[in-house]
Design an enzyme around this catalytic site. Structure first.
Site, PDB file in Angstrom:
ATOM      1  N   GLU A   1    -119.143 -52.957  32.351  1.00 21.58           N
ATOM      2  CA  GLU A   1    -119.101 -54.317  31.821  1.00 21.58           C
ATOM      3  C   GLU A   1    -117.754 -54.978  32.085  1.00 21.58           C
ATOM      4  OE1 GLU A   1    -119.653 -56.464  27.421  1.00 21.58           O
ATOM      5  OE2 GLU A   1    -119.313 -54.307  27.564  1.00 21.58           O
TER       6      GLU A   1
ATOM      7  N   LYS B   1    -125.541 -62.058  28.641  1.00 21.47           N
ATOM      8  CA  LYS B   1    -125.599 -61.282  27.401  1.00 21.47           C
ATOM      9  C   LYS B   1    -126.045 -62.150  26.223  1.00 21.47           C
ATOM     10  CE  LYS B   1    -122.509 -58.115  24.848  1.00 21.47           C
ATOM     11  NZ  LYS B   1    -121.126 -57.570  24.904  1.00 21.47           N
TER      12      LYS B   1
ATOM     13  N   CYS C   1    -123.909 -53.991  26.874  1.00 16.07           N
ATOM     14  CA  CYS C   1    -123.175 -53.459  25.723  1.00 16.07           C
ATOM     15  C   CYS C   1    -123.859 -53.687  24.377  1.00 16.07           C
ATOM     16  CB  CYS C   1    -121.760 -54.035  25.717  1.00 16.07           C
ATOM     17  SG  CYS C   1    -120.614 -53.099  24.662  1.00 16.07           S
TER      18      CYS C   1
ATOM     19  N   VAL D   1    -121.885 -51.207  29.801  1.00 19.24           N
ATOM     20  CA  VAL D   1    -121.666 -51.100  28.359  1.00 19.24           C
ATOM     21  C   VAL D   1    -120.261 -50.594  28.095  1.00 19.24           C
ATOM     22  CG1 VAL D   1    -122.936 -48.891  28.469  1.00 19.24           C
ATOM     23  CG2 VAL D   1    -122.419 -49.906  26.250  1.00 19.24           C
TER      24      VAL D   1
END
Length: 451
Positions: A240, A307, A340, A364
């Site tokens: 990430e 996200k 994540c 993540v």
């Protein structure tokens, strides 16, 4: 469960009087068909139209009045040869259904000559009752294609257990008031074994400490991507916010357009090494900044996911949440992405699964690894994670989760690339549950919308 054969209205271009007190399937419907319900008080209305269906070959229909909770099905036993592959096909049309996936349900049940349940011929390697021979639970054919004429093609291919001699087809209506389902051209016939769809899933365990610019950070990953390619990887997942890591900058100072410089670079690597790359980046779109996962492949830029769930630090840092759950076609299958903190919420992976994802890539920073197992198991998808957490933390892993939540492979050292070969065409069959993935559409509850 005691079943009750119920009355059927027969249509021949006009309404015929119902004949009461007998199972009309024997006399009027195609041979072998019957109409069933658990209790007469919840029986829906059954009809057979001799000229129904898109081709006028006849159709079965079930409808309900104003009362909810009605449940019943048409049923027929088809002869099968154990140890062979069979394909179920039917055309289906629904009317006035809010949730057709739960209301219109087809099933296939394998039975021996005496009508008894049978077992599969293999030993299960699922994480529950591993090493046992699972009983053959009902199959749930799925909507394979929506046709232009208002009908849908329902389809499923199955290996018949060796001791089975019949496949009992059920066409059922469940629960909703004032709706109707119609089926036509229903068949269960021999077919060939479906081809394997073997895919090599890879991830990296790496902290991009060096590099003072986005492109310098990206270049740190080429040796790892090359290593994955040497092992035949079809897709590799990177961590990430990889252009942000270790720079001491704010999120917006590392953000860029996507597609942009970083995805252009990874596209070149994808083409060079003939694989797909999922990379965690920061995206600028006008005045907004998103935490984004980008997917590139040999053919170029494939797509991106923003996200949806943001932890406190990202909210305070001015990142905007995404709102969509895209799934992308690749040369090997359908790929979704989450990032994540998404792993803490079952809704994200479930939505990706409902949209068709077979593999979920998961850049993540850190998370509870048990949640990775849960997201994989509850959706029967493969989850590929790439984290900055070291194993000494006993926290998130860089690894590949199987569809039952088991860890198939896991990196132990930073700088390591791990890989697992999986077969997307191989169904995961559990003891008691059967093919849970196939049951998700009809068994997933309806959640009231907040919109």
């Amino acid at each position: 469960m005691k079943l009750i054969a119920v009355n059927v209205l027969i249509f021949l271009g006009f309404m015929c009087p119902a004949v009461w007190g007998q199972n009309l399937a024997v006399n009027k419907m195609p041979a072998g068909w019957s109409a069933e319900t658990p209790r007469e008080e919840i029986s829906p209305d059954f009809e057979y139209n001799l000229r129904g269906g898109p081709s006028g070959l006849g159709s079965f229909s079930i409808s309900t009045d104003h009362r909810s909770g009605s449940f019943g099905w048409f049923q027929k036993s088809f002869p099968v040869e154990g140890g062979k592959y069979y394909e179920f096909t039917a055309l289906q049309r629904t009317k006035n259904l809010k949730h057709a996936r739960r209301t219109a349900v087809a099933r296939v049940l394998w039975r021996d000559a005496d009508g008894n349940r049978v077992k599969h011929d293999f030993v299960s390697d699922a994480s529950y009752a591993r090493g046992t021979q699972p009983r053959a639970e009902p199959e749930f054919p799925a909507v394979a294609e929506k046709l232009n004429n208002g009908w849908s093609l329902i389809k499923g291919t199955y290996l018949v257990p060796s001791t089975a001699t019949q496949g009992i087809v059920e066409l059922s209506y469940r629960w909703q008031a004032r709706g109707k389902v119609e089926w036509s051209q229903v068949d269960l016939h021999p077919t060939v074994a479906p081809p394997a769809r073997k895919v090599k899933l890879a991830t990296v365990h790496f902290k991009p400490v060096d590099g003072d610019s986005n492109i310098e950070k990206c270049r740190l990953f080429e040796p790892l991507i090359a290593k994955a390619a040497e092992q035949g990887a079809d897709i590799i997942v990177l961590p990430e916010c990889l252009t942000y890591y270790g720079r001491g900058l704010k999120y917006h100072q590392c953000a860029e357009t996507i597609p942009g410089e970083s995805t252009d670079y990874f596209q070149k690597l994808a083409s060079k090494y003939d694989l797909y790359i999922c990379a965690g980046l920061l995206e600028r779109d006008g005045r907004l900044v998103f935490n984004t996962a980008a997917l590139v492949g040999p053919e170029g830029f494939v797509g991106k996911y923003r996200k949806v769930t943001l932890p406190r630090g990202e909210i305070e840092g001015g990142i905007t949440p995404g709102t969509e759950y895209p799934v992308f076609e690749t040369s090997f299958g359908k790929v979704g992405m989450m990032i994540c903190y998404d792993g803490f919420f079952p809704e994200v992976a479930r939505k990706l699964s409902q949209n068709g994802a077979e593999v979920i890539c998961w850049p993540v920073w850190g998370c509870n690894p048990l949640l990775g197992a849960a997201r994989a198991c509850e959706n029967h998808v493969f989850v590929v994670s790439s984290t900055y957490c070291g194993v000494e933390l006993d926290w998130m892993i860089s690894g590949i989760y199987g569809r039952d939540g088991k860890i198939l492979s896991q990196a132990q050292e930073f700088g390591e690339v791990v890989l697992s070969e999986v077969d997307l065409a191989r169904r995961l069959i559990w003891s008691s549950l059967g093919d849970f993935k196939a049951q998700l559409p009809s068994h997933t509850p309806v959640v009231p919308s907040e919109d």
